[in-house]
Scaffold this active site. Sequence first.
Site, PDB file in Angstrom:
ATOM      1  N   LEU A  65      15.372  49.959  30.732  1.00  0.00           N
ATOM      2  CA  LEU A  65      14.225  50.737  31.190  1.00  0.00           C
ATOM      3  C   LEU A  65      13.805  51.750  30.136  1.00  0.00           C
ATOM      4  O   LEU A  65      14.632  52.528  29.640  1.00  0.00           O
ATOM      5  CB  LEU A  65      14.596  51.447  32.499  1.00  0.00           C
ATOM      6  CG  LEU A  65      13.470  52.105  33.294  1.00  0.00           C
ATOM      7  CD1 LEU A  65      12.488  51.063  33.813  1.00  0.00           C
ATOM      8  CD2 LEU A  65      14.050  52.911  34.455  1.00  0.00           C
ATOM      9  N   SER A 115      21.612  47.936  30.481  1.00  0.00           N
ATOM     10  CA  SER A 115      21.027  48.626  31.629  1.00  0.00           C
ATOM     11  C   SER A 115      20.198  47.634  32.452  1.00  0.00           C
ATOM     12  O   SER A 115      20.705  46.595  32.851  1.00  0.00           O
ATOM     13  CB  SER A 115      20.213  49.822  31.141  1.00  0.00           C
ATOM     14  OG  SER A 115      19.884  50.686  32.202  1.00  0.00           O
ATOM     15  N   GLN A 116      18.936  47.951  32.703  1.00  0.00           N
ATOM     16  CA  GLN A 116      18.088  47.035  33.467  1.00  0.00           C
ATOM     17  C   GLN A 116      18.047  45.656  32.817  1.00  0.00           C
ATOM     18  O   GLN A 116      17.921  44.633  33.499  1.00  0.00           O
ATOM     19  CB  GLN A 116      16.687  47.627  33.562  1.00  0.00           C
ATOM     20  CG  GLN A 116      15.680  46.762  34.298  1.00  0.00           C
ATOM     21  CD  GLN A 116      14.336  47.450  34.432  1.00  0.00           C
ATOM     22  OE1 GLN A 116      14.140  48.287  35.310  1.00  0.00           O
ATOM     23  NE2 GLN A 116      13.393  47.108  33.576  1.00  0.00           N
ATOM     24  N   ASP A 126      28.690  57.767  32.746  1.00  0.00           N
ATOM     25  CA  ASP A 126      27.393  57.168  32.438  1.00  0.00           C
ATOM     26  C   ASP A 126      26.239  58.118  32.780  1.00  0.00           C
ATOM     27  O   ASP A 126      25.321  58.318  32.005  1.00  0.00           O
ATOM     28  CB  ASP A 126      27.245  55.841  33.198  1.00  0.00           C
ATOM     29  CG  ASP A 126      25.948  55.130  32.908  1.00  0.00           C
ATOM     30  OD1 ASP A 126      24.903  55.570  33.426  1.00  0.00           O
ATOM     31  OD2 ASP A 126      25.962  54.142  32.158  1.00  0.00           O
ATOM     32  N   HIS A 140      24.805  57.370  29.375  1.00  0.00           N
ATOM     33  CA  HIS A 140      24.066  56.117  29.500  1.00  0.00           C
ATOM     34  C   HIS A 140      23.291  55.749  28.239  1.00  0.00           C
ATOM     35  O   HIS A 140      23.278  54.587  27.835  1.00  0.00           O
ATOM     36  CB  HIS A 140      23.110  56.197  30.693  1.00  0.00           C
ATOM     37  CG  HIS A 140      22.479  54.883  31.030  1.00  0.00           C
ATOM     38  ND1 HIS A 140      23.196  53.829  31.553  1.00  0.00           N
ATOM     39  CD2 HIS A 140      21.200  54.438  30.894  1.00  0.00           C
ATOM     40  CE1 HIS A 140      22.391  52.796  31.736  1.00  0.00           C
ATOM     41  NE2 HIS A 140      21.178  53.135  31.339  1.00  0.00           N
TER      42      HIS A 140
END
Length: 440
Positions: A183, A249-250, A366, A421
Site C-alpha cells: 500500500l 504487505s498488501q 511491525d 513495518h
Amino acid sequence: MARTPGSLPDAWVHSRMPGPRPRTRPPHPIPGTQAFGGGPRSSGVDPGVRGSQSPGGTQAFGRDPGVRGRTQAFGGPKVPGEPRRSGEDPGVRGFQSPVGTQAFGGGPRRPGTPATTHTTQGTQASGGNPGVRVPASQLWMPPERRRGGGGAALAPLLAPPLLLLLLVAPGGSHRPVVIVHGLFDSPSDFQHLRDFINESHPGTPVTVLDLFDRGASLRPLWVQVEGFRRALAPIMANAGDGVHLLGYSQGGLISRALLATTPDHNVRSFISLAAPQMGQYGDTDYLRWLFPRHMKSNLYRLCYTPLGQGVSICNYWNDPHHRDLYLNSSDFLALINGEKMHPNASEWKRNLLRIQSLVLIGGPDDGVITPWQSSLFGFYDANETVREMHKQEVYAQDTFGLRTLEARGALGGCAVPGVGHTAWHSHRPVYERCIRPWLT
C-alpha cells in the site's frame, strides 16, 4: 513488546525503525535512506510488454497495455555485508521443533560476538537485551532445507557449513526474483532489497512490478491481481527454471491471490513479507489517515458494503465481532482463504500448491499489521485473543492448502522483533536470515 533505544546495543539501534507516523501523503522510505529510481535503458522490447534490458542481465519490463506503470530491474555494486544479531520472539507460540530452533533477529552482531546458543530449555539471543531467554517452542525460523514431516514439527536447522553450500546455486545462476509492493509503495522504495539480492546473488534479474503505485494501490485487489498477472506473465515465460515471488504487505495478499488464480505459474518460492494474510483489524496510523471518521469498531459499516469493497484495505478487513457480515460481504480475503464457498476453490488450492516453498515473515514491532500474527496466519477470535495458525479453521480444514504445505515441509518463516513495518524490505539482517536462504 515495545523497547527503548537505551535497552539495545548502540550498534543495533539504527536498524530498529518505529512504525509509520500519521502522514498527509503516502509514506516514504525509512528516514536516513535514499531510494533510487530507474537507470539508463537500452532497446529491446518484449512482445506485448514494453521494456528494456539493463546491464547485468536484469530485465526491465515496461508498460502493459491498459495497466499503468512499468517494471524496473536494478543491479548494484557489492558492499561489505552488515553483521547480524539473533533475535527473540517472546510470547509467540511457534512451530514446535524437537531441538532448539534458532531465531533470526533484526539487528547487527559485532564481529567476534558468539552466535545464538541453543539449549534444551530455550534459545539465548546473543547480542540482545541481557538475560533474555526465549523457549525454543516460541520461535519459528526458516531452515534453508528441511525434511518432510507432518503436524507442527519442523526439522532442525542444517549445520552451517552445509547451509552455506546449499546457498550457492550451480553455475552461479539464480532464478529471477519478482517483487510486488504494498500500500502506497512504488519500486523506488525497494532499492535496498534489490541491492541486497544483487550483492548476494550477482546477476540475478530482480524486478519490482511498477503497477498501482502510491494512491493507485487503493484500487480493488482483484483489479490489481489482474494487472500484476499480466506484468508477471512474460517474466515467468522467460524463466524456464521458475521464479521467486516476494509480496510485501498488501502485495503479499495480491501475490497469493495471483498464485491461486494462475494455473500455469512457475513460482518456486513465495515469500510473504509482513503481509496481513489473515486480514487486518486495528486502529493504526494508516487506518486513521485513510478513514479519519472511522475506528476499527465501526469500520465494518463501510467496508462490508459494495462501496467499501471498492477500496483495497476493505478487501481484507476482517472484523472478528462481525463474522457473518465478513463472510457475506468480503469478495477477496474470504474467497482466497477458502472461508467462503465458491466453485473454483479446489482449482485455486491446486494452483497455490504448485509452489515449492511458502515463507512467512512478520514481527511484534511491525506497528501496522494488526494483529501482527496475521503475517503468520494467526488472528483474533471473537474476544480479540490471538489464535495462532494451527488453531485457525483455514488451517484445520486445509481450505487453501496451508496444512498441506506444512505437511510436505514447504512452510518456513521468521518472527523477528524490532522491525517496523516500513523497514522490512531495507533491513539487512531480515534479508540475510529470512529471505536470502530461499532465493536458490
